[in-house]
Write an enzyme that holds these catalytic residues in place. Structure first.
Site, PDB file in Angstrom:
ATOM      1  N   HIS A 143      43.409  84.568  45.128  1.00  0.00           N
ATOM      2  CA  HIS A 143      42.454  84.532  44.327  1.00  0.00           C
ATOM      3  C   HIS A 143      41.634  83.335  44.403  1.00  0.00           C
ATOM      4  O   HIS A 143      40.441  83.378  43.674  1.00  0.00           O
ATOM      5  CB  HIS A 143      43.290  84.493  42.835  1.00  0.00           C
ATOM      6  CG  HIS A 143      44.002  85.881  42.622  1.00  0.00           C
ATOM      7  ND1 HIS A 143      43.510  87.133  42.545  1.00  0.00           N
ATOM      8  CD2 HIS A 143      45.134  86.102  42.119  1.00  0.00           C
ATOM      9  CE1 HIS A 143      44.307  87.947  42.308  1.00  0.00           C
ATOM     10  NE2 HIS A 143      45.385  87.348  41.949  1.00  0.00           N
ATOM     11  N   ASP A 180      49.108  92.946  47.699  1.00  0.00           N
ATOM     12  CA  ASP A 180      49.715  92.418  46.620  1.00  0.00           C
ATOM     13  C   ASP A 180      48.916  93.218  45.630  1.00  0.00           C
ATOM     14  O   ASP A 180      47.788  94.024  45.788  1.00  0.00           O
ATOM     15  CB  ASP A 180      48.931  91.056  46.280  1.00  0.00           C
ATOM     16  CG  ASP A 180      49.357  90.229  45.083  1.00  0.00           C
ATOM     17  OD1 ASP A 180      50.448  89.315  44.993  1.00  0.00           O
ATOM     18  OD2 ASP A 180      48.742  90.557  43.915  1.00  0.00           O
ATOM     19  N   HIS A 182      47.423  92.773  42.761  1.00  0.00           N
ATOM     20  CA  HIS A 182      46.275  92.203  42.183  1.00  0.00           C
ATOM     21  C   HIS A 182      44.986  92.116  43.382  1.00  0.00           C
ATOM     22  O   HIS A 182      45.420  92.207  44.534  1.00  0.00           O
ATOM     23  CB  HIS A 182      46.372  90.894  41.437  1.00  0.00           C
ATOM     24  CG  HIS A 182      47.500  91.000  40.590  1.00  0.00           C
ATOM     25  ND1 HIS A 182      48.556  90.489  40.673  1.00  0.00           N
ATOM     26  CD2 HIS A 182      47.371  91.360  39.065  1.00  0.00           C
ATOM     27  CE1 HIS A 182      49.557  90.624  39.776  1.00  0.00           C
ATOM     28  NE2 HIS A 182      48.807  91.106  38.951  1.00  0.00           N
ATOM     29  N   ASP A 268      54.324  92.441  43.912  1.00  0.00           N
ATOM     30  CA  ASP A 268      54.145  92.625  42.448  1.00  0.00           C
ATOM     31  C   ASP A 268      53.591  94.129  42.352  1.00  0.00           C
ATOM     32  O   ASP A 268      53.498  94.669  41.223  1.00  0.00           O
ATOM     33  CB  ASP A 268      53.252  91.645  41.885  1.00  0.00           C
ATOM     34  CG  ASP A 268      52.090  91.115  42.795  1.00  0.00           C
ATOM     35  OD1 ASP A 268      51.757  91.787  43.508  1.00  0.00           O
ATOM     36  OD2 ASP A 268      51.474  90.361  42.234  1.00  0.00           O
TER      37      ASP A 268
HETATM   38  C1  3YP Z   1      47.111  86.276  36.772  1.00  0.00           C
HETATM   39  C2  3YP Z   1      46.982  86.614  35.353  1.00  0.00           C
HETATM   40  C3  3YP Z   1      47.373  87.987  34.884  1.00  0.00           C
HETATM   41  C4  3YP Z   1      47.957  88.693  36.045  1.00  0.00           C
HETATM   42  C5  3YP Z   1      48.086  87.333  37.143  1.00  0.00           C
HETATM   43  C6  3YP Z   1      48.224  87.668  38.589  1.00  0.00           C
HETATM   44  C7  3YP Z   1      48.727  86.855  39.588  1.00  0.00           C
HETATM   45  C8  3YP Z   1      49.056  87.373  40.861  1.00  0.00           C
HETATM   46  O1  3YP Z   1      50.102  87.679  40.955  1.00  0.00           O
HETATM   47  N1  3YP Z   1      47.962  87.438  41.727  1.00  0.00           N
HETATM   48  O2  3YP Z   1      48.339  88.153  43.073  1.00  0.00           O
HETATM   49 ZN    ZN Z   2      49.584  89.671  42.495  1.00  0.00          ZN
END
Ligand code: 3YP
Ligand code: ZN
Length: 370
Positions: A143, A180, A182, A268
């Site tokens: 991210h 992932d 996300h 995840d």
């Molecule tokens: C960040 C805020 C809500 C979900 C979270 C995600 C973190 C993650 O696993 N990114 O790949």
């Molecule tokens: Zn994630």
């Protein structure tokens, strides 16, 4: 097949402190102190399973190392690095940018080691020391954008390794596959205008970051077409994921003809994960990894380096990670005891809403006949 593996105990020391999952504990809001979602457990337990299962005997240890300023600054702004350095000096550490990405006092040495370890894995693959490699690192990276960390990430570990491969090692074309759950917004944004780095993110639609990773995010300028997004509906299982891999990811990688494949490996999307609503099993992850290793074998002698990202079920992530490492090493050391329970559940079959998104992504990413 030689598979490299890099882990360091200090990754378990990346201190996300006492939190109520996503927020600092706060009695006025009813938030009882607990752990941050991104705590050491899933990754430490994966490492321990790698050891206890005996898989470690089939892997070649890759020494971890710190990323240099120069390596970090290939993708991040000097302001971002300076802020992480400055906040690392504080007695309780700081936050990488968005308030949900905490790190402890001198946390920068751990974030530097996470990024440097992915670089070391890429170098080991490019040098032919190993065929493929897995970096089990914390904090995660996909991210992080040029000017800040976010979503638990400090530095863009895989992006730093991709920039290193391009600029220092002279690798021409790199494909990044991000499974992932996300959106891999950071990696995508850092190469959005770059036609030589194909970023493919398969994720649950509109989870994190908000409103990020839609089908129509396809790159910009000379990079149009070199970003691919597959935003799957909640409830997607092994069947939907494998359909997306077969219809979108594998054809796109094959057409791109990368010289190196990188994977942002989060677990995840796993069926027991608390932060998302997908239902991928350890068998699903192994099959996805297998397809990607196969297309990399076709394109680039199987040169694949993976970097660990999210995944928040401390009991199930280790079995998913082990399954991927087994696929990489071409050995089977242990059966996932949960697999018979979770593989038989309804929902693994490809569903119409999933097929629609996958068909749209296939259409948008189809190689032109030019
Ligand atoms: C960040 C805020 C809500 C979900 C979270 C995600 C973190 C993650 O696993 N990114 O790949
Ligand atoms: Zn994630």
């Amino acid at each position: 097949m030689t598979t490299g593996y890099a882990y360091h105990e200090v990754f378990g020391w990346h201190d996300t402190s006492s939190y109520a999952g996503l927020f600092p504990a706060d009695p006025t809001r009813g938030l009882q102190p607990y752990d941050h979602f991104e705590n050491p457990e899933t990754k430490r337990r994966l490492h321990e399973l790698v050891v206890v299962s005996g898989l470690i005997d089939h892997l070649r240890a890759i020494p971890t190392r710190l990323a240099t300023d120069e390596e970090i600054l290939r993708v991040h702004t000097p302001e971002h690095l300076a802020r992480i350095v400055a906040e690392s000096e504080l007695p309780k550490g700081g936050d990488a940018g968005d308030g949900i990405s905490p790190f402890g006092h001198q946390g920068i040495v751990i974030a530097r080691r996470a990024a440097g370890t992915v670089v070391a894995c890429v170098d080991a693959v490019l040098d032919g020391v190993v065929h493929n490699a897995y970096a089990l690192v914390r904090p995660p990276g996909h991210h992080a954008i040029a000017g800040m960390g976010m979503g638990f990430c400090t530095f863009g570990n895989l992006a730093i390794a991709a920039a290193h491969a391009k600029d220092i090692r002279g690798v021409g074309r790199i494909a990044v596959v991000d499974w992932d759950v996300h959106h891999g917004n950071g990696t995508q944004s850092l190469f959005y205008a770059d036609p030589d780095v194909l970023t493919i993110s398969i994720h649950q639609d509109n989870v994190f970051p908000p409103a990020s990773g839609a089908l129509d995010e396809r790159g910009e300028g000379p990079g149009v077409g070199a970003a691919i997004n597959i935003p799957l509906p909640p409830g997607t299982g092994d069947g939907g994921y494998l359909h997306a891999v077969d219809e979108v990811i594998v054809p796109a990688v094959r057409a791109f003809r990368p010289e190196l494949v990188l994977v942002a490996s989060g677990f995840d999307a796993g069926i027991m994960d608390p932060l998302a609503r997908q239902m991928v099993t350890s068998g699903g992850f192994a099959a996805i990894a297998g397809r990607i290793l196969d297309v990399a074998a076709e394109c680039c002698d199987g040169r694949v380096a993976m970097s660990h990202e999210g995944g928040y079920n401390p009991i199930y992530v280790p079995f998913c990670g082990l399954a991927v490492l087994e696929a990489m090493a071409g050995v089977k050391v242990l059966d996932d005891p949960f697999l018979p329970v979770v593989a038989g559940m309804t929902g693994h079959e490809l569903k119409p809403a999933e097929a629609d998104v996958i068909a749209a992504a296939a259409r948008l990413s189809a190689p032109t006949s030019a």
